[in-house]
Design an enzyme around this catalytic site. Structure first.
Site, short mmCIF file in Angstrom:
data_model
loop_
_atom_site.label_atom_id
_atom_site.label_comp_id
_atom_site.label_asym_id
_atom_site.label_seq_id
_atom_site.Cartn_x
_atom_site.Cartn_y
_atom_site.Cartn_z
N ASN A 160 0.82 -1.22 0.00
CA ASN A 160 0.00 0.00 0.00
C ASN A 160 0.86 1.28 0.00
O ASN A 160 2.07 1.22 -0.18
CB ASN A 160 -1.02 0.01 1.13
CG ASN A 160 -2.36 0.56 0.65
OD1 ASN A 160 -2.41 1.56 -0.03
ND2 ASN A 160 -3.44 -0.13 1.01
N ARG A 161 0.22 2.43 0.22
CA ARG A 161 0.86 3.72 -0.05
C ARG A 161 1.52 4.34 1.17
O ARG A 161 1.04 4.19 2.29
CB ARG A 161 -0.18 4.70 -0.61
CG ARG A 161 -0.68 4.29 -1.98
CD ARG A 161 -1.79 5.17 -2.50
NE ARG A 161 -2.10 4.81 -3.88
CZ ARG A 161 -2.87 3.77 -4.23
NH1 ARG A 161 -3.43 3.00 -3.32
NH2 ARG A 161 -3.07 3.50 -5.51
N HIS A 163 -1.15 -10.09 -3.36
CA HIS A 163 -1.93 -9.21 -4.24
C HIS A 163 -2.68 -9.97 -5.33
O HIS A 163 -2.91 -9.44 -6.42
CB HIS A 163 -1.00 -8.17 -4.86
CG HIS A 163 -1.67 -6.88 -5.23
ND1 HIS A 163 -2.63 -6.80 -6.20
CD2 HIS A 163 -1.53 -5.63 -4.75
CE1 HIS A 163 -3.03 -5.54 -6.31
NE2 HIS A 163 -2.38 -4.82 -5.43
N SER A 164 -3.09 -11.21 -5.06
CA SER A 164 -3.84 -11.95 -6.10
C SER A 164 -5.17 -11.27 -6.39
O SER A 164 -5.85 -10.77 -5.49
CB SER A 164 -4.12 -13.38 -5.63
OG SER A 164 -2.94 -14.13 -5.73
N TYR A 165 -5.52 -11.27 -7.67
CA TYR A 165 -6.84 -10.81 -8.10
C TYR A 165 -7.69 -12.05 -8.34
O TYR A 165 -7.27 -12.96 -9.05
CB TYR A 165 -6.76 -10.06 -9.44
CG TYR A 165 -6.05 -8.74 -9.43
CD1 TYR A 165 -4.67 -8.65 -9.29
CD2 TYR A 165 -6.77 -7.55 -9.61
CE1 TYR A 165 -4.03 -7.42 -9.32
CE2 TYR A 165 -6.13 -6.31 -9.63
CZ TYR A 165 -4.76 -6.26 -9.49
OH TYR A 165 -4.12 -5.05 -9.51
N HIS A 183 3.50 -0.05 -2.73
CA HIS A 183 3.86 -1.47 -2.80
C HIS A 183 5.37 -1.74 -2.87
O HIS A 183 5.82 -2.59 -3.65
CB HIS A 183 3.17 -2.12 -4.01
CG HIS A 183 1.68 -2.20 -3.90
ND1 HIS A 183 1.00 -2.23 -2.69
CD2 HIS A 183 0.71 -2.25 -4.86
CE1 HIS A 183 -0.31 -2.32 -2.91
NE2 HIS A 183 -0.51 -2.32 -4.21
N GLU A 199 -6.40 -7.71 0.13
CA GLU A 199 -5.00 -7.61 0.57
C GLU A 199 -4.99 -7.38 2.08
O GLU A 199 -5.24 -6.27 2.54
CB GLU A 199 -4.32 -6.44 -0.13
CG GLU A 199 -4.37 -6.51 -1.64
CD GLU A 199 -4.20 -5.13 -2.26
OE1 GLU A 199 -3.20 -4.45 -1.96
OE2 GLU A 199 -5.08 -4.72 -3.04
N ASP A 224 -11.41 0.80 -3.33
CA ASP A 224 -9.95 0.72 -3.29
C ASP A 224 -9.53 1.27 -1.92
O ASP A 224 -8.83 2.27 -1.83
CB ASP A 224 -9.34 1.54 -4.44
CG ASP A 224 -7.85 1.26 -4.62
OD1 ASP A 224 -7.29 0.51 -3.80
OD2 ASP A 224 -7.26 1.80 -5.59
N GLN A 257 -7.33 -4.45 2.38
CA GLN A 257 -7.60 -3.56 1.25
C GLN A 257 -8.48 -4.34 0.29
O GLN A 257 -8.06 -5.37 -0.25
CB GLN A 257 -6.28 -3.15 0.57
CG GLN A 257 -6.44 -2.18 -0.59
CD GLN A 257 -6.45 -0.70 -0.16
OE1 GLN A 257 -6.22 -0.39 1.02
NE2 GLN A 257 -6.70 0.19 -1.09
C1 BGC Z 1 -4.10 -0.45 -4.76
C2 BGC Z 1 -4.62 0.13 -6.04
C3 BGC Z 1 -3.62 -0.14 -7.11
C4 BGC Z 1 -3.39 -1.62 -7.20
C5 BGC Z 1 -2.36 -1.99 -8.22
C6 BGC Z 1 -3.90 -1.91 -4.94
O1 BGC Z 1 -3.39 -2.47 -3.78
O2 BGC Z 1 -4.95 -0.20 -3.69
O3 BGC Z 1 -4.84 1.50 -5.92
O4 BGC Z 1 -4.05 0.35 -8.34
O5 BGC Z 1 -2.96 -2.10 -5.96
O6 BGC Z 1 -1.22 -1.29 -8.05
#
Ligand code: BGC
Length: 391
Positions: free
Chosen positions: A118-119, A219-221, A144, A356, A291, A328
């Site tokens: 995260n940020r 970070h799996s989708y 990340h 996440e 998000d 997240q």
């Molecule tokens: C973030 C998104 C981001 C994505 C891919 C996620 O964890 O919250 O904002 O676009 O990751 O980087």
């Protein structure tokens, strides 16, 4: 009459013996399969990176249920094949067809994320009065783990284990002092364990030799339909959280925690993802959908069930358990139809979602949030489970 009775009697004994022996045989077979062939792990080569590093792929399987593929590049989960309610197995993880594609820019498909998931605002934080500056790789902020985070390095294979009821793949990575601007040599391991009950545990461990910050995640989708041409708006999601973390227009937390009451963020009861995703709610608009980090309930209780996703048409369900304070929930709002699926299509907007598990974003600059600081002598250890079933 007597004869009849005798033949009925012996017939009954015969039937009993058949049923008894048959069931015994089944039990034996079942056990043999369980020990020898139901659970397993296969290892093979996956390719060579641009930097000439060898990458391997591991297939962890439970033939009764799911199969998980993991590559050593970024410790990424490239596929999870699970049955639907009719027994049809399909991959439910967004991924690519080869290593070359994983090395191209992509939004962390299947990846382990570190050192800081995260940020971090302006990519800056201070520890023991020393200010550290990370790369700004997301507008003004760091996201990340920076330019070459844990998602873009090749992990070592530390251990492989096959048990009667689980298979284990332990990966390790040493992130050197000041790598991507983070202080301390961080010895990290991530252990993936596929269990007999179709759950996949992810255990993260780390130690440091200088005060540092750590916030690792996966970070799996997911798209439980198994059809990546579809969005995930028809999934039903549940998140056990009374609050979430509101953000500004760069997705950095404002510092407050907001109640989910009467907002599109209330997933305490099972709710269709698409129900409020296009609402005019300010926070939903800022995220371009969901998000955000949810403030999970029962934080004092450690490892617990925190979220669920259910896809009614296929019956596939995934439950998330974790000891972390936040998750997240990201609905793939930035996927834009430019990345290729393995079978010739493209990943469109909202074709996958992420859960996440993690600490809150920007925690290093927000002292009121649970701390992400790791000191020498301490051990960072956290576990998350993704458990698959059919309903
Ligand atoms: C973030 C998104 C981001 C994505 C891919 C996620 O964890 O919250 O904002 O676009 O990751 O980087």
């Amino acid at each position: 009459m007597k004869l009849m009775n005798i033949s009925l009697f012996s017939g009954a004994i015969f039937a009993f013996l058949i049923i008894y022996l048959g069931s015994k045989e089944n039990t034996v077979n079942y056990k043999v399969q369980n020990e020898k062939s139901v659970m397993g792990i296969e290892r093979s080569s996956y390719g060579v990176t641009e930097n000439d590093e060898k990458v391997e792929v591991f297939k962890l399987y439970n033939l009764k249920g799911i199969q998980v593929s993991i590559i050593t590049y970024g410790g990424r989960i490239t596929a999870v094949e699970t049955p639907d309610k009719n027994g049809n197995k399909e991959n439910v993880i967004l991924g690519f067809k080869n290593l070359e594609q994983y090395e191209k820019p992509n939004p962390y498909f299947g990846a382990l994320v570190g050192r800081y998931g995260n940020r971090i605002a302006k990519g800056k934080f201070t520890l023991n009065n020393i200010e550290y500056q990370l790369a700004k790789n997301n507008g003004e902020n760091s996201l990340h783990g920076g330019l070459v985070g844990f998602d873009k390095v090749v992990w070592k294979v530390a251990e492989i284990e096959e048990n009667e009821t689980s298979v284990v793949l332990k990966l390790s990575y040493l992130s050197k002092d000041m790598e991507e601007g983070f202080p301390g040599n961080l010895k990290t391991t991530v252990t993936y364990t596929l269990n007999y009950d179709n759950s996949l545990d992810v255990l993260y461990e780390a130690t440091t030799d200088k005060t540092t910050i750590v916030n690792l995640t996966q970070h799996s989708y997911f798209n439980l339909s198994g059809d990546f041409s579809q969005t995930i708006l028809d999934h039903v999601v549940e998140i056990n959280a009374d609050k979430f973390v509101p953000v500004d227009n760069t997705l950095i937390p404002t510092g407050n925690l907001a109640s989910v009451d009467d907002t599109p963020f209330d997933f305490r009861a099972p709710t269709l993802v698409g129900k409020h995703i296009n609402s005019k709610n300010e926070q939903v608009t800022l995220g371009g959908g969901y998000d955000h980090c949810w403030v999970l309930n029962n934080q004092g209780k450690g490892y617990r069930s925190v979220a669920k996703a259910y896809h009614p048409a296929s019956g596939r369900t995934m439950e998330v358990l974790t000891d972390q304070p936040g998750v997240q929930f990201y609905t793939g709002n930035f996927l834009d139809g430019t990345l290729p699926t393995p079978n010739g299509g493209v990943f469109g907007k909202r074709s996958g979602f992420c859960f996440e598990t993690q600490h809150y974003p920007d925690a290093p600059n927000q002292p009121q949030f649970p701390s992400t600081v790791l000191e020498p002598g301490e051990k960072y250890e956290t576990k998350t489970t993704f458990k698959f079933s059919v309903n």
